[in-house]
Design a protein around this motif. Structure first.
Motif, PDB file in Angstrom:
ATOM      1  N   MET A   1      57.587  27.167   3.497  1.00  0.00           N
ATOM      2  CA  MET A   1      56.357  26.856   4.238  1.00  0.00           C
ATOM      3  C   MET A   1      56.318  27.645   5.549  1.00  0.00           C
ATOM      4  N   ASP A   2      55.114  27.886   6.025  1.00  0.00           N
ATOM      5  CA  ASP A   2      54.971  28.630   7.268  1.00  0.00           C
ATOM      6  C   ASP A   2      55.307  27.769   8.485  1.00  0.00           C
ATOM      7  N   ILE A   3      55.197  26.446   8.346  1.00  0.00           N
ATOM      8  CA  ILE A   3      55.429  25.539   9.463  1.00  0.00           C
ATOM      9  C   ILE A   3      56.871  25.050   9.424  1.00  0.00           C
ATOM     10  N   LYS A   4      57.567  25.198  10.524  1.00  0.00           N
ATOM     11  CA  LYS A   4      58.961  24.774  10.599  1.00  0.00           C
ATOM     12  C   LYS A   4      59.040  23.283  10.873  1.00  0.00           C
ATOM     13  N   THR A   5      59.839  22.588  10.068  1.00  0.00           N
ATOM     14  CA  THR A   5      59.988  21.149  10.252  1.00  0.00           C
ATOM     15  C   THR A   5      60.960  20.847  11.387  1.00  0.00           C
ATOM     16  N   LEU A   6      60.942  19.598  11.845  1.00  0.00           N
ATOM     17  CA  LEU A   6      61.911  19.152  12.841  1.00  0.00           C
ATOM     18  C   LEU A   6      63.323  19.329  12.296  1.00  0.00           C
ATOM     19  N   GLN A   7      64.190  19.924  13.093  1.00  0.00           N
ATOM     20  CA  GLN A   7      65.520  20.265  12.609  1.00  0.00           C
ATOM     21  C   GLN A   7      66.594  19.271  13.017  1.00  0.00           C
ATOM     22  N   ASN A   8      66.415  18.607  14.129  1.00  0.00           N
ATOM     23  CA  ASN A   8      67.484  17.743  14.620  1.00  0.00           C
ATOM     24  C   ASN A   8      66.934  16.730  15.632  1.00  0.00           C
ATOM     25  N   LEU A   9      67.811  15.848  16.076  1.00  0.00           N
ATOM     26  CA  LEU A   9      67.415  14.814  17.030  1.00  0.00           C
ATOM     27  C   LEU A   9      67.051  15.391  18.387  1.00  0.00           C
ATOM     28  N   ALA A  10      67.655  16.525  18.738  1.00  0.00           N
ATOM     29  CA  ALA A  10      67.322  17.157  20.016  1.00  0.00           C
ATOM     30  C   ALA A  10      65.861  17.584  20.043  1.00  0.00           C
ATOM     31  N   GLU A  11      65.368  18.094  18.919  1.00  0.00           N
ATOM     32  CA  GLU A  11      63.960  18.493  18.859  1.00  0.00           C
ATOM     33  C   GLU A  11      63.046  17.274  18.929  1.00  0.00           C
ATOM     34  N   VAL A  12      63.476  16.183  18.328  1.00  0.00           N
ATOM     35  CA  VAL A  12      62.690  14.955  18.423  1.00  0.00           C
ATOM     36  C   VAL A  12      62.609  14.496  19.880  1.00  0.00           C
ATOM     37  N   ALA A  13      63.736  14.512  20.568  1.00  0.00           N
ATOM     38  CA  ALA A  13      63.774  14.077  21.966  1.00  0.00           C
ATOM     39  C   ALA A  13      62.936  14.989  22.853  1.00  0.00           C
ATOM     40  N   ALA A  14      62.918  16.265  22.533  1.00  0.00           N
ATOM     41  CA  ALA A  14      62.199  17.231  23.367  1.00  0.00           C
ATOM     42  C   ALA A  14      60.693  17.217  23.118  1.00  0.00           C
ATOM     43  N   TYR A  15      60.283  16.681  21.965  1.00  0.00           N
ATOM     44  CA  TYR A  15      58.860  16.712  21.625  1.00  0.00           C
ATOM     45  C   TYR A  15      58.057  15.784  22.543  1.00  0.00           C
ATOM     46  N   LYS A  16      56.965  16.281  23.081  1.00  0.00           N
ATOM     47  CA  LYS A  16      56.087  15.501  23.951  1.00  0.00           C
ATOM     48  C   LYS A  16      54.665  15.553  23.404  1.00  0.00           C
ATOM     49  N   THR A  17      53.984  14.425  23.446  1.00  0.00           N
ATOM     50  CA  THR A  17      52.596  14.415  23.014  1.00  0.00           C
ATOM     51  C   THR A  17      51.713  14.921  24.150  1.00  0.00           C
ATOM     52  N   GLU A  18      50.565  15.449  23.777  1.00  0.00           N
ATOM     53  CA  GLU A  18      49.620  15.934  24.775  1.00  0.00           C
ATOM     54  C   GLU A  18      49.033  14.744  25.537  1.00  0.00           C
ATOM     55  N   PRO A  19      49.076  14.771  26.867  1.00  0.00           N
ATOM     56  CA  PRO A  19      48.571  13.630  27.641  1.00  0.00           C
ATOM     57  C   PRO A  19      47.077  13.390  27.446  1.00  0.00           C
ATOM     58  N   ARG A  20      46.336  14.440  27.101  1.00  0.00           N
ATOM     59  CA  ARG A  20      44.893  14.301  26.900  1.00  0.00           C
ATOM     60  C   ARG A  20      44.523  14.320  25.418  1.00  0.00           C
ATOM     61  N   ARG A  21      45.426  13.949  24.571  1.00  0.00           N
ATOM     62  CA  ARG A  21      45.172  13.933  23.136  1.00  0.00           C
ATOM     63  C   ARG A  21      43.935  13.091  22.840  1.00  0.00           C
ATOM     64  N   ARG A  22      42.997  13.655  22.089  1.00  0.00           N
ATOM     65  CA  ARG A  22      41.736  12.964  21.841  1.00  0.00           C
ATOM     66  C   ARG A  22      41.903  11.790  20.872  1.00  0.00           C
ATOM     67  N   LEU A  23      42.593  12.008  19.757  1.00  0.00           N
ATOM     68  CA  LEU A  23      42.818  10.958  18.771  1.00  0.00           C
ATOM     69  C   LEU A  23      44.309  10.801  18.519  1.00  0.00           C
ATOM     70  N   PHE A  24      44.711   9.636  18.095  1.00  0.00           N
ATOM     71  CA  PHE A  24      46.125   9.369  17.867  1.00  0.00           C
ATOM     72  C   PHE A  24      46.570   9.674  16.442  1.00  0.00           C
ATOM     73  N   SER A  25      45.656  10.078  15.585  1.00  0.00           N
ATOM     74  CA  SER A  25      46.025  10.405  14.211  1.00  0.00           C
ATOM     75  C   SER A  25      46.769  11.736  14.160  1.00  0.00           C
ATOM     76  N   ALA A  26      47.654  11.857  13.174  1.00  0.00           N
ATOM     77  CA  ALA A  26      48.398  13.104  12.994  1.00  0.00           C
ATOM     78  C   ALA A  26      47.500  14.151  12.353  1.00  0.00           C
ATOM     79  N   ASN A  27      47.616  15.386  12.839  1.00  0.00           N
ATOM     80  CA  ASN A  27      46.878  16.466  12.182  1.00  0.00           C
ATOM     81  C   ASN A  27      47.745  17.078  11.082  1.00  0.00           C
TER      82      ASN A  27
END
Length: 346
Positions: A1-27
């Protein structure tokens, strides 16, 4: 796939949601990256990689927790497409029974395990909606059933729900994207809002008939201002043979649409010389109510919350073979289940 999946817990911890996210659904990208997975699949990935077992070949089976109609396999196919896996599944629309295997996936667990949550969720929700639609379809026999459920669920999943309803047997859907995804055009006329703004049902009916495309059904909502039978006759007199149907959507505060109301509207229209006018019923429609309304004279149904609120059919994924060796958790039988109706889709 062209999109790289989460590889480890460090990436999960580093991931931040956009503060101005319009909708809470996953794209689509977030689902493909694995951001909707349960965290324990990332922990599993870390453990297997630490032990050098990430390329271990497994075969996993997905079985149902109940009977119904299968839907969602196309989304699963699209999600897993491009991965080095083999996937077998029952076709969408297939009747399924409790404990039946509906899908089988073979490949390195590290490749597809991160998608278990998404795969099970797609199958479970869509199958629940499709099953509810099938119950309405069976109750309605040769009468039309249109899914009106989009307003009862989050907009991100409304198209999924209405497409699943069509898979289950609904003749159409009102949600634009849901209908388009099922290869159809959306169905529906106008809401009470336009009646209330204009102030007169007949005036709206005249304009509707004049400006809508020729293929738009001339079915007019008749419960906004006056008695439904009186309003039906007013509209029929105004539009004549151009009127194809009236829609009864009487509020629950007034008792909703009853068989008695349907009989009266049908009889008064026939007596006035408009027997061709069909009666479309919506509002709290269930499979139990449909036969009674058909007997009274209803010709079509708009079903909303019964389909949208359907309980998901639980799906479970079990590893049944590791490097070709039969395995299973306690309580399950090791090895592949006899499932001759599965068809390879990837």
């Amino acid at each position: 796939m062209d999109i790289k999946t989460l590889q480890n817990l460090a990436e999960v911890a580093a991931y931040k949601t956009e503060p101005r996210r319009r909708l809470f659904s996953a794209n689509h990208e977030e689902i493909a990256r694995g951001l909707t997975t349960d965290i324990y699949f990332i922990r599993t990935r870390e453990i297997l990689r630490h032990m050098g077992l990430e390329k271990t070949q497994v075969t996993a089976e997905i079985f149902t927790g109940g009977s119904g109609v299968l839907a969602g396999t196309t989304e699963v196919k699209n999600l897993l497409a491009g991965l080095p896996v083999e996937v077998w599944a029952l076709p969408e629309g297939a009747q399924i029974e409790e404990k039946q295997v509906v899908m089988r996936i073979t490949g390195a667990y590290d490749v597809f395990g991160i998608y278990e949550t998404a795969v099970l969720g797609a199958l479970a929700s869509s199958s629940g909606w499709a099953t509810a639609a099938r119950r309405c379809r069976e109750a309605a026999r040769d009468k039309r059933v249109v899914c009106f459920g989009a307003r009862h669920v989050h907009p991100a999943v409304a198209p999924v729900m209405e497409r699943a309803a069509i898979i289950g047997g609904a003749d159409g859907a009102s949600c634009i994207l849901g209908a388009k995804l099922a290869g159809q055009e959306p169905l529906g006329t106008v809401p009470h809002a336009v009646m209330l703004i204009v102030g007169d049902t007949v005036e709206v009916a005249r304009v509707y008939q004049q400006i809508m495309p020729p293929d738009a059904p001339v079915i007019i909502l008749v419960d906004t201002f006056k008695d439904e039978a009186e309003e039906s006759l007013r509209v029929a007199e105004a539009l004549g043979d151009k009127l194809q149907g009236v829609r009864l959507d009487t509020a629950g505060e007034r008792g909703g649409v009853t068989p008695g109301l349907v009989r009266e509207v049908m009889a008064r229209l026939a007596q006035a010389g408009y027997p061709q006018v069909k009666i479309f019923v919506s509002g709290g429609i269930t499979p139990e109510r449909i036969p009674l309304l058909i007997e009274a004279g209803a010709d079509a149904f708009g079903v909303g919350s019964y389909i949208s609120g359907a309980r998901a059919i639980d799906m479970t994924m079990d590893i049944k073979a590791v490097n070709g060796r039969p395995v299973a958790k306690r309580g399950r039988i090791p090895g592949l289940t006899d499932a001759p109706d599965l068809q390879r889709i990837i």
